[in-house]
Design an enzyme around this catalytic site. Structure first.
Site, PDB file in Angstrom:
ATOM      1  N   LYS A  76       0.399  -1.328   0.158  1.00  0.00           N
ATOM      2  CA  LYS A  76      -0.291  -0.225  -0.171  1.00  0.00           C
ATOM      3  C   LYS A  76       1.281   1.278   0.298  1.00  0.00           C
ATOM      4  O   LYS A  76       1.979   1.107   1.282  1.00  0.00           O
ATOM      5  CB  LYS A  76      -0.817  -0.048   0.951  1.00  0.00           C
ATOM      6  CG  LYS A  76      -1.982   1.126   1.326  1.00  0.00           C
ATOM      7  CD  LYS A  76      -2.587   1.155   2.861  1.00  0.00           C
ATOM      8  CE  LYS A  76      -3.967   2.173   2.590  1.00  0.00           C
ATOM      9  NZ  LYS A  76      -4.628   2.002   3.869  1.00  0.00           N
ATOM     10  N   SER A 151     -10.233   2.253   2.697  1.00  0.00           N
ATOM     11  CA  SER A 151      -8.816   2.608   1.323  1.00  0.00           C
ATOM     12  C   SER A 151      -8.290   1.829   1.241  1.00  0.00           C
ATOM     13  O   SER A 151      -7.504   2.774   0.078  1.00  0.00           O
ATOM     14  CB  SER A 151      -8.251   3.979   3.087  1.00  0.00           C
ATOM     15  OG  SER A 151      -7.707   3.114   3.788  1.00  0.00           O
ATOM     16  N   SER A 175     -10.239  -0.531   6.644  1.00  0.00           N
ATOM     17  CA  SER A 175      -9.805  -0.220   5.273  1.00  0.00           C
ATOM     18  C   SER A 175      -9.052  -1.835   5.061  1.00  0.00           C
ATOM     19  O   SER A 175      -8.471  -1.805   4.179  1.00  0.00           O
ATOM     20  CB  SER A 175      -8.628   0.978   5.709  1.00  0.00           C
ATOM     21  OG  SER A 175      -8.868   2.181   5.275  1.00  0.00           O
TER      22      SER A 175
HETATM   23  N1  GLN Z   1     -13.920   4.563   5.625  1.00  0.00           N
HETATM   24  C1  GLN Z   1     -12.560   4.360   7.099  1.00  0.00           C
HETATM   25  C2  GLN Z   1     -12.476   6.075   6.681  1.00  0.00           C
HETATM   26  O1  GLN Z   1     -12.672   6.890   6.115  1.00  0.00           O
HETATM   27  C3  GLN Z   1     -11.590   4.361   7.717  1.00  0.00           C
HETATM   28  C4  GLN Z   1     -11.063   4.357   7.064  1.00  0.00           C
HETATM   29  C5  GLN Z   1      -9.634   3.800   7.836  1.00  0.00           C
HETATM   30  O2  GLN Z   1      -9.419   2.153   7.649  1.00  0.00           O
HETATM   31  N2  GLN Z   1      -8.248   4.241   6.576  1.00  0.00           N
HETATM   32  O3  GLN Z   1     -11.686   7.095   7.550  1.00  0.00           O
END
Ligand code: GLN
Length: 496
Positions: A76, A151, A175
């Site tokens: 990532k 994400s 995410s």
């Molecule tokens: N969807 C959540 C956010 O937008 C979690 C994102 C994540 O786990 N990085 O913050």
């Protein structure tokens, strides 16, 4: 080959049936073919990748290798990797070349794994669909009209389309698990503090945690063996003995390998908000677990409905502080024209950050401001403790908790971009786990049919007690011995 497990690939490399260079070239070729359509990778560097593959072959020839030596993995783009462009999918870091390795990267390097490339993600990991990326959205390999989740959407699509052997992700509120559910693979968010955050670009430091994204629980165990471990450069890294996360897997066969395992089903996870089709798949998976010997316990997580509001106070608060370092001075985007220092800061940040990141910075700054700190930030911290306490209570009655990883299957690109709250609800079953610092994973549990007849994956979430990853992986593996959801891949991509 593309559907081989990490163990199988390791055996082929060890017995010299295939070299790391050959394996890496095969994946690179698949990436060249499919990535223009999927957009999973945002940075590739064939020279660096093949140099690592060559070095791995030398290690194998010298007999100095481990289970992941020579295996190509996708990283990532939130992990700093020395000499690699590291962007966090933001214009702010579009040209940033990391001068050092994140702990996770150096662990994989030491294990002899090959870095295949850096994957797309929501900007600074803020999002649930990969649509906030400066580099554009990512296609869900099961249906190109749909999002892969976020994400960690690039890593998710790369694993699902078999563009890599496995990948890394990070999970601040879901995410790893939500994209694992939407793309049909196994993803694990470890206990907070198990994997060092050193060199992992910070979003919300008290919640961020890196973990493996792979085809199976067994693959995740092999990845976690490399990723987990104490690192004094992260003050929240937990100093405990290294574990072998594969140690229990072999025993997960036979009649009732999970005999007596108590599975807690929180009533709040099966209430309003859950799609009926997803509920059906999860119920079928639970029935399978009963056959494996598990017993079901009804539990309650009464404060779960507060987890999203609490998260959207705390995560933006931490983000507003973490992202203050991007001021156009030391690194990152700097506006071309400005009249004074103040204007240079303002223009650089206005140009460098996307809309969702700006929204979070504004919310975070607001809840931390003098007049509102007690009402929002402090209150949210108090409720966070109550949410964690719910799990402490629940684990008195069960060994693992199960439920859906996401409320629905993959949604269409653009469907939720104009409604942030609808997007935030994607993490209804995952965020509380981060707030409590617990480990959670998602395993493929079946499919629903989209309106146009395409199969869409559903993930079963398994939540464990602190540092109980080995048991969770056993529980996932036992299920994967009697089901084949995790070996399925999108039919259209099978023969490419
Ligand atoms: N969807 C959540 C956010 O937008 C979690 C994102 C994540 O786990 N990085 O913050």
């Amino acid at each position: 080959m593309i559907n081989s497990s990490l163990k199988q690939l390791g055996q082929q490399l060890a017995s010299k049936q295939v070299s790391s260079v050959e394996l890496t070239q095969a994946y690179l070729q698949r990436v060249t073919q499919l990535n223009p359509a999927i957009n999973a990778f945002i940075t590739l560097d064939e020279e660096k990748t093949l140099a690592q593959a060559k070095a791995a072959d030398a290690r194998i020839a010298a007999g100095d290798f481990g289970p992941l030596t020579g295996i190509p993995l996708a990283q990532k783009d939130i992990f700093c990797a020395k000499g690699w462009r590291t962007t966090c999918s933001s214009k702010m870091l579009e040209t940033f070349i990391a001068p050092y390795d994140a702990h996770v990267i150096s662990q994989f390097d030491a294990a002899g794994a090959v870095n295949l490339g850096k994957t797309n993600m929501d900007e600074f990991a803020m999002g649930s669909s990969n649509e906030t990326s400066y580099f554009g959205g990512v296609k869900n390999p099961w249906d190109f009209d749909r999002v892969p989740g976020g994400s960690s959407g690039g890593s998710a699509a790369a694993v699902a389309a078999r563009l890599c052997a496995a990948a890394t992700g990070t999970d601040t509120g879901g995410s790893i698990r939500q994209p694992a559910s939407l793309c049909g693979f196994t993803g694990l968010k470890p206990t907070y503090g198990l994997v060092s955050r050193y060199g992992m670009i910070a979003f919300a430091s008290s919640l961020d945690q890196a973990g493996p994204m792979a085809k199976s629980a067994e693959d995740c165990a092999l990845m976690l063996n490399v990723m987990a471990g104490f690192d004094e450069r992260d003050s929240t890294s937990v100093n405990r003995e290294k574990e072998d996360y594969t140690r229990g897997l072999a025993a997960m066969t036979g009649e009732q390998p999970l005999k007596g395992l108590r599975i807690g089903l929180p009533k709040e996870y099966f209430a309003e908000g859950l799609s009926a089709e997803v509920a059906k798949v999860i119920e079928t998976a639970i029935a399978e677990y009963k056959k494996l010997g598990a017993v079901i316990v009804d539990i309650s997580l009464p404060n779960n409905n507060l987890s999203i509001p609490v998260y959207y106070v705390l995560a933006p608060a931490e983000a507003s502080s973490n992202l203050s370092r991007y001021d156009g001075v030391r690194y990152g985007h700097r506006a071309a024209e400005y009249n004074d220092l103040q204007q240079m800061y303002m223009k650089s940040r206005a140009e460098g950050f996307g809309a969702e990141v700006k929204r979070r910075i504004l919310i975070g700054t607001y809840v931390l401001s003098a007049g509102y700190y007690d009402a929002y930030y402090l209150k949210a911290q108090q409720i966070r403790r109550l949410i964690a306490q719910d799990f402490v209570e629940a684990f008195k009655h069960c060994d693992v908790i199960m439920g859906p990883a996401a409320p629905s299957t993959a949604f269409k690109a653009g469907e939720k971009t104009s409604d942030p709250v609808a997007m935030y609800l994607e993490d209804l079953y995952t965020i509380a786990v981060n707030l409590a610092g617990l480990p959670g994973m998602s395993v493929p549990a079946g499919f629903t049919q989209s309106g146009d007849g395409k199969p869409l994956p559903v993930g079963l979430q398994i939540i464990g007690n602190y540092f109980d990853e080995a048991r969770m992986l056993d529980v996932g593996h036992a299920y994967q011995q009697v089901t084949d959801w995790h070996t399925q891949m999108p039919a259209a991509l099978e023969n490419i």
